[in-house]
Write a protein that holds these residues in place. Structure first.
Motif, PDB file in Angstrom:
ATOM      1  N   ASN A  75      -4.989   2.638  12.175  1.00  0.00           N
ATOM      2  CA  ASN A  75      -5.715   2.603  10.899  1.00  0.00           C
ATOM      3  C   ASN A  75      -5.517   1.246  10.225  1.00  0.00           C
ATOM      4  O   ASN A  75      -4.395   0.794  10.084  1.00  0.00           O
ATOM      5  CB  ASN A  75      -5.202   3.695   9.957  1.00  0.00           C
ATOM      6  N   TYR A  76      -6.619   0.629   9.806  1.00  0.00           N
ATOM      7  CA  TYR A  76      -6.520  -0.654   9.100  1.00  0.00           C
ATOM      8  C   TYR A  76      -6.544  -0.346   7.605  1.00  0.00           C
ATOM      9  O   TYR A  76      -7.593  -0.051   7.026  1.00  0.00           O
ATOM     10  CB  TYR A  76      -7.684  -1.562   9.507  1.00  0.00           C
ATOM     11  N   SER A 134       3.062  -0.523   4.013  1.00  0.00           N
ATOM     12  CA  SER A 134       3.624   0.589   3.239  1.00  0.00           C
ATOM     13  C   SER A 134       5.145   0.613   3.294  1.00  0.00           C
ATOM     14  O   SER A 134       5.767   1.531   2.777  1.00  0.00           O
ATOM     15  CB  SER A 134       3.073   1.918   3.757  1.00  0.00           C
ATOM     16  N   HIS A 135       5.731  -0.376   3.964  1.00  0.00           N
ATOM     17  CA  HIS A 135       7.186  -0.462   4.052  1.00  0.00           C
ATOM     18  C   HIS A 135       7.621  -1.694   3.262  1.00  0.00           C
ATOM     19  O   HIS A 135       7.267  -2.822   3.627  1.00  0.00           O
ATOM     20  CB  HIS A 135       7.621  -0.564   5.512  1.00  0.00           C
ATOM     21  N   VAL A 149       0.871  -1.178   0.000  1.00  0.00           N
ATOM     22  CA  VAL A 149       0.000   0.000   0.000  1.00  0.00           C
ATOM     23  C   VAL A 149       0.909   1.231   0.000  1.00  0.00           C
ATOM     24  O   VAL A 149       1.671   1.423   0.956  1.00  0.00           O
ATOM     25  CB  VAL A 149      -0.889   0.035   1.278  1.00  0.00           C
ATOM     26  N   PRO A 150       0.878   2.085  -1.040  1.00  0.00           N
ATOM     27  CA  PRO A 150       1.757   3.265  -1.029  1.00  0.00           C
ATOM     28  C   PRO A 150       1.480   4.138   0.202  1.00  0.00           C
ATOM     29  O   PRO A 150       0.322   4.263   0.617  1.00  0.00           O
ATOM     30  CB  PRO A 150       1.364   4.007  -2.321  1.00  0.00           C
ATOM     31  N   LEU A 169       9.657   7.001   3.486  1.00  0.00           N
ATOM     32  CA  LEU A 169       9.755   6.020   4.573  1.00  0.00           C
ATOM     33  C   LEU A 169       9.637   4.577   4.070  1.00  0.00           C
ATOM     34  O   LEU A 169      10.145   3.656   4.710  1.00  0.00           O
ATOM     35  CB  LEU A 169       8.653   6.286   5.606  1.00  0.00           C
ATOM     36  N   SER A 170       8.994   4.376   2.934  1.00  0.00           N
ATOM     37  CA  SER A 170       8.743   3.000   2.490  1.00  0.00           C
ATOM     38  C   SER A 170      10.022   2.263   2.092  1.00  0.00           C
ATOM     39  O   SER A 170      10.031   1.037   2.051  1.00  0.00           O
ATOM     40  CB  SER A 170       7.735   2.973   1.349  1.00  0.00           C
TER      41      SER A 170
END
Ligand SMILES: [Zn+2]
Length: 349
Positions: A262-263, A66-67, A38-39, A47-48
């Motif tokens: 947050n999911y 996102s990582h 997920v971007p 950070l990713s």
């Protein structure tokens, strides 16, 4: 299938059901979850690609998908081996490793991990969600899909002679796609011929588990040998959950250890906490479903490992069980959930 009947099939071969002991019914020891990247939200893009370090661990814990490196659990076999030894020392006996095609199942590594740790490992046959199905898979008939699943149980998976002992996790999206519908029917056909256990990853909608059981049942599956996973993030309404429980499948709460603001796969819903999961399990026991509950962590990213400050595979045994006792769930019932129910489910008919 006379030779499998009454047995459990691990990556090292058939075992007696009584040998399993405490069992986590939904885990991953090696997989690649890049399919579900997920971007990051705007302003956090850099950070990713950062290395995993103390200073960004909180961000990774809150944004696990996102990582990029966090999604590569297959790189951590040494850490996983160490944590399996701890799991065993904490009283663990068996892990259902239900990585399927699409998220890089690797039965050779599972066999090695089982040999080196003494933990029974049961591998999963079949296919993950639609967007990981190859074009060949999507073009297959139900019969062709059934043949593949049966081959993985009877002869071996990933071009080896290492056999799967469960069908799934079978991936379903919401809405369910045509290709996923065919895989569900193939799962039912394999199950009715082999008497094997089934485990399903439902789409993120409270109607998804009902639709899945309907499709399985119409195609001849035994619902009492079926686990519906991830109920923690799927059916929130208590009345609807009890309606679902009546259908007779196993009810799996398998995201123990995941506590998140947050999911990202369903921002409209709040991921429950471990305390809320325990309260749900308690409610289901009070309603008479103690024979139908199974639990796990569904570890599928690096941040969940102890190596990266996570809870590891022993969290349920070390932390959740004492909290369950504190909340009035008896040891007897905990043993049902951790030992008896998985044993019943995993035994071939
Ligand atoms: Zn999973």
């Amino acid at each position: 299938m006379a030779s499998l009947s009454g047995k459990v099939q691990t990556v090292l071969g058939l075992v007696e059901p009584s040998q399993l002991g405490c069992t986590m019914t939904h885990e991953h020891l090696t997989m690649d979850y890049t399919c579900c990247y997920v971007p990051p939200s705007s302003g956090q893009e850099t950070l990713s690609d950062e290395p995993i370090e103390m200073k960004n661990l909180f961000w990774i814990k809150q944004n696990p998908y996102s990582h990029k490196e966090n999604l590569l659990l297959y790189q951590e076999t040494d850490a996983v081996k160490e944590e399996l030894l701890q799991y065993k020392a904490a009283g663990g006996g068996t892990i259902v490793e239900n990585t399927t095609m699409g998220i890089s199942r690797d039965v050779k590594t599972l066999k090695k991990l089982s040999q080196e740790t003494g933990v029974h490992v049961i591998a999963g046959a079949g296919f993950y969600v639609h967007h990981t199905h190859s074009s060949e898979t999507q073009a297959m008939s139900v019969e062709q899909l059934t043949d593949i699943i049966m081959h993985e149980i009877l002869s071996g998976a990933d071009g080896t002679n290492i056999k799967c002992g469960v069908v799934g996790e079978i991936g379903c999206s919401w809405p369910l796609t045509e290709s996923e519908n065919k895989v569900l029917q193939a799962t039912a056909h394999a199950q009715s011929q082999l008497g094997c256990p089934i485990i399903i990853h439902p789409g993120r909608n409270s109607n998804a588990p009902f639709q899945i059981l309907r499709i399985l049942q119409e195609a001849g599956a035994d619902i009492s040998k079926t686990v519906i996973s991830h109920l923690d993030r799927t059916i929130f309404d208590e009345k609807k959950l009890l309606e679902f429980a009546k259908l007779g499948c196993y009810l799996e709460y398998d995201l123990f250890g995941t506590e998140i603001l947050n999911y990202h796969f369903n921002p409209d819903r709040d991921m429950p906490s471990d305390n809320e999961r325990i309260a749900r399990v308690r409610m289901l026991i009070d309603e008479g479903y103690e024979d139908r509950i199974v639990i796990a962590h569904d570890i599928h990213t690096k941040n969940r490992l102890m190596k990266y400050g996570g809870h590891g595979y022993s969290h349920i045994l070390k932390n959740i069980v004492p909290k369950m006792l504190l909340r009035g769930i008896s040891q007897n019932r905990i043993d049902k959930i951790l030992i008896d129910n998985p044993k019943q489910w995993l035994t071939f008919k």
